[in-house]
Design an enzyme around this catalytic site. Sequence first.
Site, PDB file in Angstrom:
ATOM      1  N   HIS A  70      -2.859   6.427   3.894  1.00 62.37           N
ATOM      2  CA  HIS A  70      -1.456   6.501   4.286  1.00 62.37           C
ATOM      3  C   HIS A  70      -0.902   7.848   3.846  1.00 62.37           C
ATOM      4  O   HIS A  70      -1.034   8.247   2.690  1.00 62.37           O
ATOM      5  CB  HIS A  70      -0.647   5.388   3.610  1.00 62.37           C
ATOM      6  CG  HIS A  70      -0.902   4.024   4.175  1.00 62.37           C
ATOM      7  ND1 HIS A  70      -1.739   3.789   5.234  1.00 62.37           N
ATOM      8  CD2 HIS A  70      -0.396   2.794   3.830  1.00 62.37           C
ATOM      9  CE1 HIS A  70      -1.748   2.490   5.516  1.00 62.37           C
ATOM     10  NE2 HIS A  70      -0.959   1.880   4.683  1.00 62.37           N
ATOM     11  N   CYS A  99       0.815  -1.223   0.000  1.00 60.90           N
ATOM     12  CA  CYS A  99       0.000   0.000   0.000  1.00 60.90           C
ATOM     13  C   CYS A  99       0.851   1.277   0.000  1.00 60.90           C
ATOM     14  O   CYS A  99       0.558   2.228  -0.736  1.00 60.90           O
ATOM     15  CB  CYS A  99      -0.948   0.001   1.192  1.00 60.90           C
ATOM     16  SG  CYS A  99      -0.210  -0.593   2.720  1.00 60.90           S
TER      17      CYS A  99
END
Lengths: 350, 350, 350, 350
Positions: D240, D148
């Site tokens: 994120h 990710c």
Amino acid sequence: MEVMSDRLRCAVLGATGLVGQRFCQLLSGHPMFEEPDLYGSERSENERLRDRLKLADRPVSGDLLEKEIKRLDTDVVIREHYDAVFSALPTEVAGQVESRLRNGGVTVFTNASPHRMDPDVPLVVPEVNPEHLRLASNRGSIIANGNCSTIGLVLTLAPLVRFGIERVSVVTMQALSGAGYPGVPSLDALSNIVPYIKNEEEKLRAEPRKMLGRLKSGAIEPWDVEVSPFCTRVPVREGHFEVVEVTFREEQDLPEIVSSMEGFRGLPQEKRLPTAPERPIIVRNEPDRPQPVLDVDAGSPDRARGMAVTVGRLSYGGRRLRYSLLVHNTIRGAAGAAVLLAETYFSGGF
Amino acid sequence: MEVMSDRLRCAVLGATGLVGQRFCQLLSGHPMFEEPDLYGSERSENERLRDRLKLADRPVSGDLLEKEIKRLDTDVVIREHYDAVFSALPTEVAGQVESRLRNGGVTVFTNASPHRMDPDVPLVVPEVNPEHLRLASNRGSIIANGNCSTIGLVLTLAPLVRFGIERVSVVTMQALSGAGYPGVPSLDALSNIVPYIKNEEEKLRAEPRKMLGRLKSGAIEPWDVEVSPFCTRVPVREGHFEVVEVTFREEQDLPEIVSSMEGFRGLPQEKRLPTAPERPIIVRNEPDRPQPVLDVDAGSPDRARGMAVTVGRLSYGGRRLRYSLLVHNTIRGAAGAAVLLAETYFSGGF
Amino acid sequence: MEVMSDRLRCAVLGATGLVGQRFCQLLSGHPMFEEPDLYGSERSENERLRDRLKLADRPVSGDLLEKEIKRLDTDVVIREHYDAVFSALPTEVAGQVESRLRNGGVTVFTNASPHRMDPDVPLVVPEVNPEHLRLASNRGSIIANGNCSTIGLVLTLAPLVRFGIERVSVVTMQALSGAGYPGVPSLDALSNIVPYIKNEEEKLRAEPRKMLGRLKSGAIEPWDVEVSPFCTRVPVREGHFEVVEVTFREEQDLPEIVSSMEGFRGLPQEKRLPTAPERPIIVRNEPDRPQPVLDVDAGSPDRARGMAVTVGRLSYGGRRLRYSLLVHNTIRGAAGAAVLLAETYFSGGF
Amino acid sequence: MEVMSDRLRCAVLGATGLVGQRFCQLLSGHPMFEEPDLYGSERSENERLRDRLKLADRPVSGDLLEKEIKRLDTDVVIREHYDAVFSALPTEVAGQVESRLRNGGVTVFTNASPHRMDPDVPLVVPEVNPEHLRLASNRGSIIANGNCSTIGLVLTLAPLVRFGIERVSVVTMQALSGAGYPGVPSLDALSNIVPYIKNEEEKLRAEPRKMLGRLKSGAIEPWDVEVSPFCTRVPVREGHFEVVEVTFREEQDLPEIVSSMEGFRGLPQEKRLPTAPERPIIVRNEPDRPQPVLDVDAGSPDRARGMAVTVGRLSYGGRRLRYSLLVHNTIRGAAGAAVLLAETYFSGGF
């Protein structure tokens, strides 16, 4: 709902606040209303909505995002002859501004509290007491939705009234967005509970009496039941959670109560209004529901997301019904409430 | 430290703010200082400290809790002839008030930023550059601690300077308490990162150059190394976390660096000052330390809790040292910094 | 309390869990007990307490931090002839282990739930029903504190019982630490409410009936009042908040109730036991108190921090008393409860 | 994209996990794929997707919600001859299961890490290195998306490569959802930072070298640039955040870099694939953006929400570029990555 060839012209007052932004989301691409004009305070004058947006969970059309915010001037608003004006004004200014607009012939749908208890102002949950809209005058009127916590409570009480309610006790755990922006300081919010919300319990005591009251010869006879609230603020972004205890005058049958709640429908459902959820009350059987993260946006079709109240943990014993509910405080409890109110008002039949 | 028969008289300016309250905690029962007099704004005049306390993690003596807060008037403060005045004033007023006090002969230990870069104001981390205190005049002076993030950084850089630093890069994740009260709105804080703190990166760029500079003929020759910061705010109550990358001019040996950090001591440790931590830098070997929740209060003895900086994940390769650090931003990074500074100043020997 | 020349030997079972660590904090430097021996599961065998510590808000002595954790073996524990064994064992194993220890002659003070409702196990809040300790046998016994939420509730109900209680309704907002470690997944906790805690409401219904019951000819006659609970989990680290509604059989006078609560003292206060708070119930008048962040550690002297329950927003009308309370769930509601229980037991006079 | 008359048959493995649920959201009503069959572990066998859903922010069709989850059996999956199998399997089982499926002739699009660095497995960000898809065999293959954090990084590095990169340094602040469910214990997450994520930095070091490498005679020649990561976990639900420092080999011009990023498009944009965002990289000029709460769902059209990476605070000096980025870790960084990969694969032209 019949298709409206001409959409209504409208405006949002206080467009840059959190509820104002919700109005923008809900009116963007609305089948009954044109994209609203936006009014705000001096500070946001000439800024575009795009620059002020603090909410990203629902799309807003590009046109609306680019709209400039005008400085609020009641004379200007009156001269525009809007079909509907949605007010997300802060309490301090809402009272006076809304009065002036009403006197100028404007139909104001307001989320602000100052006029809610005025005798000539309908205080309406569209599924519950649409007939109160008859109080509104064609030559200018203020039409109010209730407090965010009240709406969730009253919507779930409506199907219970016929069983004969003696008393209602409610403990709320209210989301941070209910305090607007900047609202609650993060140091008070993080990992904490603030067990007091100014003026909130007063509203929860008074508003259900008006909403569940009966319209009789042009005045509202209040519902004569005590509502006893205890309100707290919890570190949740969105979604007021309430634990309700209803004492009935006589013994009741739980399955009948459950099916009353599940089967509850009102005028907005009948008319299939754009923002009306198919089921205003969703009853969950899982012991750990509703939860804000999972259920705050309950409601279908898509335009009605956040308009259904979710109820859980229904239990009964000794004339007392216990349940929890979750209401999206800035949708069903604020902007969505006013939009559905306007849809109901302009569709008639109440 | 020799026992002081007579404790010094002192005052806290801005006593009701978050840093002001930290001053009260740290000065309560202090062996060198009497309980401070408290000064605040008009709003808190005549209130007791007890009524304004927003911090409950360290005890404050009953006497101090009951003290009334006086309205700040520089003439009154000057006439009191305090030995030390601790300033936790907001930036907007600190500059002017502190200047007036200094001109009136007061020794001000300040956490505020306006005077930090003045050439005649020592900007000191007591373990790092106590000799800068010689800049202070006996007839009134302002003595400043640095910015909360800077202090953590500079304390860990101090033992590295001798290895020859070429460049420092730092990414901070700063706690909500750093913004004071009301500070960051909860809707911006909850489950979010705000990747910008006004004026913070400027301070992180400028202050280390002064602190790590050399005192030469009454002036400070700045440390000539670029510090490149990126500052963010994260949903943590207390404790600034920083990821540091130090580039050396030549290859180094990691074990030597580690023992330099672990062995680092300064004048406050030598003099065993009350608020001095035995070890200013605590190096942890576990990969998942430091963490704010576990390490923010590092430091012993008890009066030095929160005064040690914890360092973790030291790694080295290609002239670059990487590590993380955690500093208690309102203790070591603010009130504790100023208190230790005052202890150092009055103990002499710098 | 008179100074004890010889401190009692003790052990903590389940020393690495969250409650086990609280036991270590509270027994560190305890005037009545030696530093405890530590027992845990296979996983933590031979690790030192220091390596497992997840709590940093109270100091633990260096000696205790360095102690190795032994693998729990009931035979070994029995052979050690401890004066007191504190059990922080998980529910799944506590029942059997504690039975074996009791049969082996050990006096077990337990925070675990399996034996709480056993007829021969005293379930005691030391200020409320110390006389139930007479149920304990000198030749091995299990002595239990209640569930974390129950303890806060019962402590505040105790001074109200004499007014004649008809019914108690309580809505809890419980802290994450109540679920231990790893406990609640962060994705369920962050910005959310989980409106269900397994087995919790059952405990809140049953335990007050035993605790507030009367000891008659060696058995407890339960308190015959219905407690009606609704339990939720909220994103708060520490401190259970409860909203209580007490219905009296007859009209009462609020000031009298308030002074009953404020004046409430028990045997631990009379004996000035080390962990006993001077005032078990602290009544606050500010509308926004208690709050977890500000009040969770209420209680003095220092060793009794977290042992006082804070009560707020007392209101009365129509035979109904409403108030909120905050209890430190892992101190007063768990480890501190058991330690105070042991202090009470060994001081006698009940 | 041309309209496909026949939609492809597909399945989701690990359908009840967090990434599995994202697959369900993204494949619901997908124009290229039929509603997927769902496979899970024994625990979820015969449960409906509706019962396991932990995500409520994107709609899932009623049909898919009612689908029963089958127990994963590789033989069954092979016999179904799906056009595409999406794997959201946990690391421990993914390696073996995916190998078996590939050997059975299945085309697996996987979010799992075990095969990512296999020489015959394309590791692809569709906008960046679609030509690596040529490594895939028609007779069974594993096609992987990256980690990710890597995906967000590589997507923003892609337009920078041509300027000549010497070194990349990145500090990540990763969301809780990245750890799946139950994932991070709430007591570690609330008001805390965990400065370590197992195996994460290894992936960030290795994967960009493969993704940005050149396909030469059937093998990938790695990109020869050091990526130096420091990964942390922060109390953010989704998104994120990364602070990146890119050192170029020569001086560059910032406006040219900015327009390279803004103008970056790839094969998915050219082919107008359903899940492709119009602009893969959105550059914001406001100093306080991107923020997870405001920007995590960036990307249009509606089906591409969460697929754009937002970049902010671009600054340049001394061959060094600094910027921050935000990537939706379970959409662009996981399920959305694999879905766009499959769209790219079946549309050809790479």
